[in-house]
Design an enzyme around this catalytic site. Structure first.
Site, PDB file in Angstrom:
ATOM      1  N   ARG A   1       7.689  10.671 -52.865  1.00  0.00           N
ATOM      2  CA  ARG A   1       7.408  11.700 -51.852  1.00  0.00           C
ATOM      3  C   ARG A   1       8.530  11.657 -50.796  1.00  0.00           C
ATOM      4  NH1 ARG A   1       8.119   8.193 -48.639  1.00  0.00           N
ATOM      5  NH2 ARG A   1       6.637   7.036 -47.344  1.00  0.00           N
TER       6      ARG A   1
ATOM      7  N   CYS B   1       4.629   0.538 -51.491  1.00  0.00           N
ATOM      8  CA  CYS B   1       3.628   1.329 -52.217  1.00  0.00           C
ATOM      9  C   CYS B   1       4.015   1.507 -53.684  1.00  0.00           C
ATOM     10  CB  CYS B   1       3.443   2.686 -51.545  1.00  0.00           C
ATOM     11  SG  CYS B   1       5.002   3.475 -51.075  1.00  0.00           S
ATOM     12  N   ASN B   2       5.261   1.883 -53.938  1.00  0.00           N
ATOM     13  CA  ASN B   2       5.681   2.096 -55.327  1.00  0.00           C
ATOM     14  C   ASN B   2       5.661   0.792 -56.114  1.00  0.00           C
ATOM     15  OD1 ASN B   2       6.288   4.911 -55.804  1.00  0.00           O
ATOM     16  ND2 ASN B   2       7.838   4.707 -54.208  1.00  0.00           N
TER      17      ASN B   2
ATOM     18  N   ILE C   1       0.486   2.918 -41.893  1.00  0.00           N
ATOM     19  CA  ILE C   1      -0.126   1.762 -42.560  1.00  0.00           C
ATOM     20  C   ILE C   1      -1.017   1.004 -41.579  1.00  0.00           C
ATOM     21  CG2 ILE C   1       0.347  -0.429 -43.750  1.00  0.00           C
ATOM     22  CD1 ILE C   1       1.121   2.154 -45.365  1.00  0.00           C
TER      23      ILE C   1
ATOM     24  N   HIS D   1       3.357   9.732 -54.662  1.00  0.00           N
ATOM     25  CA  HIS D   1       4.442   9.526 -55.630  1.00  0.00           C
ATOM     26  C   HIS D   1       3.872   9.749 -57.034  1.00  0.00           C
ATOM     27  CE1 HIS D   1       6.512   7.333 -52.396  1.00  0.00           C
ATOM     28  NE2 HIS D   1       5.551   6.440 -52.360  1.00  0.00           N
TER      29      HIS D   1
ATOM     30  N   HIS E   1      13.008  -0.706 -56.593  1.00  0.00           N
ATOM     31  CA  HIS E   1      11.704  -1.147 -57.102  1.00  0.00           C
ATOM     32  C   HIS E   1      11.846  -2.166 -58.234  1.00  0.00           C
ATOM     33  CE1 HIS E   1      11.689   3.055 -55.678  1.00  0.00           C
ATOM     34  NE2 HIS E   1      10.742   2.565 -54.902  1.00  0.00           N
TER      35      HIS E   1
HETATM   36  N1  LIG Z   1       4.284   5.076 -44.979  1.00  0.00           N
HETATM   37  C1  LIG Z   1       4.248   4.642 -46.195  1.00  0.00           C
HETATM   38  O1  LIG Z   1       4.105   5.419 -47.123  1.00  0.00           O
HETATM   39  C2  LIG Z   1       4.366   3.182 -46.495  1.00  0.00           C
HETATM   40  C3  LIG Z   1       3.850   2.694 -47.690  1.00  0.00           C
HETATM   41  C4  LIG Z   1       3.911   1.347 -47.963  1.00  0.00           C
HETATM   42  C5  LIG Z   1       4.559   0.500 -47.085  1.00  0.00           C
HETATM   43  N2  LIG Z   1       5.106   1.002 -45.952  1.00  0.00           N
HETATM   44  C6  LIG Z   1       5.770   0.065 -45.030  1.00  0.00           C
HETATM   45  O2  LIG Z   1       4.893  -0.194 -43.946  1.00  0.00           O
HETATM   46  C7  LIG Z   1       5.660  -0.423 -42.759  1.00  0.00           C
HETATM   47  C8  LIG Z   1       5.192   0.541 -41.700  1.00  0.00           C
HETATM   48  O3  LIG Z   1       5.452   1.856 -42.147  1.00  0.00           O
HETATM   49  P1  LIG Z   1       4.654   3.099 -41.562  1.00  0.00           P
HETATM   50  O4  LIG Z   1       4.923   4.210 -42.492  1.00  0.00           O
HETATM   51  O5  LIG Z   1       3.274   2.730 -41.241  1.00  0.00           O
HETATM   52  O6  LIG Z   1       5.491   3.351 -40.229  1.00  0.00           O
HETATM   53  P2  LIG Z   1       5.071   4.289 -39.006  1.00  0.00           P
HETATM   54  O7  LIG Z   1       4.046   5.271 -39.411  1.00  0.00           O
HETATM   55  O8  LIG Z   1       6.344   4.760 -38.428  1.00  0.00           O
HETATM   56  O9  LIG Z   1       4.370   3.286 -38.006  1.00  0.00           O
HETATM   57  C9  LIG Z   1       5.077   2.256 -37.398  1.00  0.00           C
HETATM   58  C10 LIG Z   1       4.369   1.830 -36.142  1.00  0.00           C
HETATM   59  O10 LIG Z   1       5.142   0.805 -35.511  1.00  0.00           O
HETATM   60  C11 LIG Z   1       5.329   1.119 -34.137  1.00  0.00           C
HETATM   61  N3  LIG Z   1       6.610   0.587 -33.682  1.00  0.00           N
HETATM   62  C12 LIG Z   1       7.836   1.109 -33.797  1.00  0.00           C
HETATM   63  N4  LIG Z   1       8.751   0.267 -33.309  1.00  0.00           N
HETATM   64  C13 LIG Z   1       8.067  -0.804 -32.847  1.00  0.00           C
HETATM   65  C14 LIG Z   1       8.432  -1.990 -32.215  1.00  0.00           C
HETATM   66  N5  LIG Z   1       9.703  -2.296 -31.944  1.00  0.00           N
HETATM   67  N6  LIG Z   1       7.464  -2.868 -31.886  1.00  0.00           N
HETATM   68  C15 LIG Z   1       6.163  -2.616 -32.160  1.00  0.00           C
HETATM   69  N7  LIG Z   1       5.760  -1.490 -32.751  1.00  0.00           N
HETATM   70  C16 LIG Z   1       6.705  -0.594 -33.097  1.00  0.00           C
HETATM   71  C17 LIG Z   1       5.243   2.608 -34.058  1.00  0.00           C
HETATM   72  O11 LIG Z   1       4.734   2.922 -32.787  1.00  0.00           O
HETATM   73  P3  LIG Z   1       5.541   3.724 -31.716  1.00  0.00           P
HETATM   74  O12 LIG Z   1       5.532   5.163 -32.147  1.00  0.00           O
HETATM   75  O13 LIG Z   1       4.706   3.497 -30.541  1.00  0.00           O
HETATM   76  O14 LIG Z   1       6.904   3.152 -31.627  1.00  0.00           O
HETATM   77  C18 LIG Z   1       4.184   2.915 -35.117  1.00  0.00           C
HETATM   78  O15 LIG Z   1       2.896   2.744 -34.568  1.00  0.00           O
HETATM   79  C19 LIG Z   1       7.125  -0.284 -43.173  1.00  0.00           C
HETATM   80  O16 LIG Z   1       7.615  -1.557 -43.537  1.00  0.00           O
HETATM   81  C20 LIG Z   1       7.055   0.592 -44.403  1.00  0.00           C
HETATM   82  O17 LIG Z   1       8.151   0.433 -45.263  1.00  0.00           O
HETATM   83  C21 LIG Z   1       4.996   2.320 -45.608  1.00  0.00           C
END
Ligand SMILES: NC(=O)c1ccc[n+]([C@@H]2O[C@H](COP(=O)([O-])OP(=O)(O)OC[C@H]3O[C@@H](n4cnc5c(N)ncnc54)[C@H](OP(=O)(O)O)[C@@H]3O)[C@@H](O)[C@H]2O)c1
Length: 339
Positions: free
Chosen positions: A168, A140-141, A13, A220, A194
């Site tokens: 997904r 997202c959902n 994101i 999804h 949801h």
């Molecule tokens: N993916 C989806 O489909 C989606 C959709 C809608 C909403 N969301 C929501 O969006 C949020 C992020 O999800 P995402 O899927 O983008 O996660 P992600 O791909 O795992 O990305 C998370 C990021 O945060 C970093 N991070 C991890 N621990 C950290 C910490 N303690 N301090 C600072 N940075 C940290 C990670 O970097 P490092 O690798 O360097 O730790 C990574 O860059 C969540 O709340 C999720 O529920 C996700």
């Protein structure tokens, strides 16, 4: 003066929100925060985006030879708004840090709703989020559900909503998640989370959703049954759905699957094949007296991106009219008109 924005968490994101911020005429991306110096930071470096990290990670970046601009605290001292896109549940550990820095923060749907004053959707409660310090863009959902329910509610009074969400199993980059060969009831006993989240945005509704996790990474798929108080016809339902500027309607003879939708988005030049809109299959719309059924896809990695951009404007209060913000966001991201 442009709104100065930082992004904490440069993952699925975060990198998309950072890119979208750079496209806005009224925003400046000051920098992004990456914790680990792994492959994901390379795109920021190559694009010339200033990279910040946590105090304890500075040495790791130096060892890998990746230049950093400074620490999270330094970034916070330069921005008006921080978009927290750290993994679900991690955002809450930063809330006090943001409060102390007197920075407005946008959290994501992986955080509990009590982290923020408003659980946000651009179409439903933009004005409620005006000048708030903490706002949460729902998942997202939930964003997909809220957009459709909001559009349908313009067609008349809704008595009840019943839905099945095929989720997904993982995002394409997630090599340690699954399932690879199963359908997982999520959970077996309804409602799925949801249902609760939709009510956080829209207030009391008679809604029940089931969810099942499937072995796919692309999108999804939702099936909704909506019952109105008065009889409806197909034309008025189609009209109200098409009126939503973040919904596209596709033909099931042409596009039969989520993979075709995503592939077409790539072919049409969407970055990463991102689809910001709900994609509704016109053929799936079934209307019988007071009942309406339909099916639509939600690209999980992209659908919340425009909502994050609108939420940034709302918390700063620079644009008070939701439609004005939605229009700028849609134009800059090329929303609608590509399919
Ligand atoms: N993916 C989806 O489909 C989606 C959709 C809608 C909403 N969301 C929501 O969006 C949020 C992020 O999800 P995402 O899927 O983008 O996660 P992600 O791909 O795992 O990305 C998370 C990021 O945060 C970093 N991070 C991890 N621990 C950290 C910490 N303690 N301090 C600072 N940075 C940290 C990670 O970097 P490092 O690798 O360097 O730790 C990574 O860059 C969540 O709340 C999720 O529920 C996700």
């Amino acid at each position: 003066m442009k709104i100065k924005v930082g992004v904490n968490g440069y993952g699925t994101i975060g990198k998309r929100v950072a890119w979208a911020v750079m496209k806005q005429p009224d925003m400046e991306l000051v920098g992004v925060v990456k914790r680990k110096p792994n492959w994901e930071v390379l795109s920021a470096v190559k694009k010339g985006i200033p990279v910040y990290t946590l105090e304890e990670s500075v040495r790791d970046f130096e060892r890998r030879g990746i230049d950093i601009e400074g620490t999270l605290d330094e970034l916070l001292s330069k921005v008006d708004v921080i978009v927290d896109s750290t993994p679900g549940g991690v955002g809450k550990t930063y809330k006090e840090v943001y409060r102390k820095a007197e920075v407005k923060a946008i959290f994501q749907g992986g955080e509990k709703s009590d982290i923020a004053e408003v659980s946000f959707n651009s179409f439903v409660n933009y004005r409620e989020a005006l000048r708030k310090q903490f706002v949460r863009v729902v998942s997202c959902n939930t964003t997909g559900l809220v957009r459709i329910i909001h559009s349908l509610s313009e067609a008349g009074t809704i008595r009840k909503i019943r839905g099945v969400i095929v989720r997904r199993g993982a995002d394409p980059k997630e090599i340690k998640k699954g399932p690879i060969d199963a359908l997982i009831l999520n959970p077996a006993k309804p409602p799925s989370h949801h249902t609760i989240d939709v009510k956080k945005v829209m207030g009391e509704l008679d809604i029940i959703t089931y969810a099942v996790v499937a072995p796919t990474t692309l999108a999804h798929l939702h099936y909704l049954l909506v019952e109105f108080k008065e009889p409806k016809n197909r034309e008025e339902i189609l009209k109200h759905i098409s009126n939503n500027s973040r919904v596209v309607i596709v033909n099931g003879d042409l596009l039969k699957s989520t993979v075709e939708v995503r592939e077409l988005a790539k072919d049409m030049g969407r970055p990463n094949g991102d689809v910001y809109e709900n994609v509704i299959w016109e053929d799936s719309i079934w209307v019988n007296n007071k009942e309406v059924m339909l099916a639509y896809a939600v690209h999980q990695e992209a659908i919340v991106v425009p909502e994050n951009i609108d939420a940034i404007r709302a918390v700063t209060g620079v644009i008070e009219d939701p439609q004005e913000s939605i229009k700028i966001t849609n134009n800059t991201l090329g929303i609608k008109g590509w399919i």
